[in-house]
Design a protein around this motif. Structure first.
Motif, PDB file in Angstrom:
ATOM      1  N   PHE A  89       9.918   3.445   1.925  1.00  0.00           N
ATOM      2  CA  PHE A  89       9.743   2.128   1.325  1.00  0.00           C
ATOM      3  C   PHE A  89       9.801   2.206  -0.204  1.00  0.00           C
ATOM      4  O   PHE A  89      10.470   1.401  -0.859  1.00  0.00           O
ATOM      5  CB  PHE A  89       8.408   1.516   1.772  1.00  0.00           C
ATOM      6  N   MET A  90       9.077   3.174  -0.777  1.00  0.00           N
ATOM      7  CA  MET A  90       8.891   3.196  -2.230  1.00  0.00           C
ATOM      8  C   MET A  90      10.107   3.653  -3.019  1.00  0.00           C
ATOM      9  O   MET A  90      10.288   3.207  -4.152  1.00  0.00           O
ATOM     10  CB  MET A  90       7.698   4.062  -2.603  1.00  0.00           C
ATOM     11  N   ILE A  91      10.935   4.527  -2.466  1.00  0.00           N
ATOM     12  CA  ILE A  91      12.094   4.958  -3.259  1.00  0.00           C
ATOM     13  C   ILE A  91      13.033   3.785  -3.532  1.00  0.00           C
ATOM     14  O   ILE A  91      13.335   3.500  -4.696  1.00  0.00           O
ATOM     15  CB  ILE A  91      12.804   6.176  -2.635  1.00  0.00           C
ATOM     16  N   PRO A  92      13.498   3.044  -2.517  1.00  0.00           N
ATOM     17  CA  PRO A  92      14.384   1.914  -2.845  1.00  0.00           C
ATOM     18  C   PRO A  92      13.693   0.810  -3.661  1.00  0.00           C
ATOM     19  O   PRO A  92      14.260   0.300  -4.625  1.00  0.00           O
ATOM     20  CB  PRO A  92      14.821   1.368  -1.484  1.00  0.00           C
ATOM     21  N   VAL A  93      12.474   0.451  -3.269  1.00  0.00           N
ATOM     22  CA  VAL A  93      11.766  -0.611  -3.981  1.00  0.00           C
ATOM     23  C   VAL A  93      11.403  -0.139  -5.393  1.00  0.00           C
ATOM     24  O   VAL A  93      11.560  -0.882  -6.364  1.00  0.00           O
ATOM     25  CB  VAL A  93      10.510  -1.061  -3.192  1.00  0.00           C
ATOM     26  N   GLY A  94      10.940   1.086  -5.515  1.00  0.00           N
ATOM     27  CA  GLY A  94      10.580   1.635  -6.816  1.00  0.00           C
ATOM     28  C   GLY A  94      11.772   1.714  -7.748  1.00  0.00           C
ATOM     29  O   GLY A  94      11.686   1.317  -8.918  1.00  0.00           O
ATOM     30  N   GLU A  95      12.910   2.211  -7.241  1.00  0.00           N
ATOM     31  CA  GLU A  95      14.104   2.273  -8.081  1.00  0.00           C
ATOM     32  C   GLU A  95      14.524   0.888  -8.542  1.00  0.00           C
ATOM     33  O   GLU A  95      14.881   0.694  -9.713  1.00  0.00           O
ATOM     34  CB  GLU A  95      15.259   2.928  -7.309  1.00  0.00           C
TER      35      GLU A  95
END
Length: 179
Positions: A89-95
């Motif tokens: 979840f966090m890699i795409p949303v974070g990027e």
């Protein structure tokens, strides 16, 4: 009539050094680096979000290069269901959020910190050092360091506006997130 260049002073290993720079060129260059770095991360994130298949870091984490100094951590992360879901979840949303923050110039130092943190994991995770330790991931990390250190959001960014609010002026520590 001579035109005097702007001069700044910096401390380097305890020694004071004077240096000249072109203010307009430095500002435009800082904004350009912020925008390019922001677009790079925004594009990487939103293409993962909009992809036909959901982003899955398990293969990269578990099968990444064994030469990585943190390979064991990645294998553990791939085998820990809640951490794998968090990572997916966090890699795409974070990027996407990091890129958006840099593009609009809001919370730039915070975005640069988390972008730099991701780049450290990407750099150590790939460990693609066949041609030396300098690679694209290291340059990405340096771009985030540059953007954060030079407070790039204060130049043509929303951070310049946000810093004028009373809430920020009354809590100067918030300025460390902006810039």
């Amino acid at each position: 009539m001579s035109i005097q260049q702007p001069t700044r002073q910096a401390s380097w290993f305890g020694k004071s050094i004077d240096f000249d720079y072109a203010t307009s060129v430095a500002g435009y260059t800082t904004v350009l680096i912020r925008l390019v770095t922001g677009y790079w991360f925004f594009h990487a994130g939103y293409t993962k979000i909009l992809a036909a298949e959901p982003f899955n870091a398990a293969g990269w984490l578990a099968n990444g290069t064994t030469a990585s100094p943190i390979h064991g951590f990645f294998v553990w992360a791939a085998g820990t269901p809640w951490l794998l879901e968090f990572t997916n979840f966090m890699i795409p949303v974070g990027e996407t959020l990091i890129g958006l923050g840099l593009i609009v110039g809001a919370l730039v130092r915070l975005a640069a910190f988390f972008g730099g943190l991701l780049m450290v994991f990407f750099y150590l995770g790939k460990a693609d050092w066949a041609h030396g330790y300098v690679n694209a991931d290291l340059f990405g990390l340096l771009m985030f360091v540059f953007v954060g250190v030079f407070a790039a959001g204060r130049i043509f960014g929303l951070d310049a506006v946000i810093e004028k609010y009373d809430a920020v002026r009354q809590r100067p520590v918030l300025r460390y997130l902006l810039g």
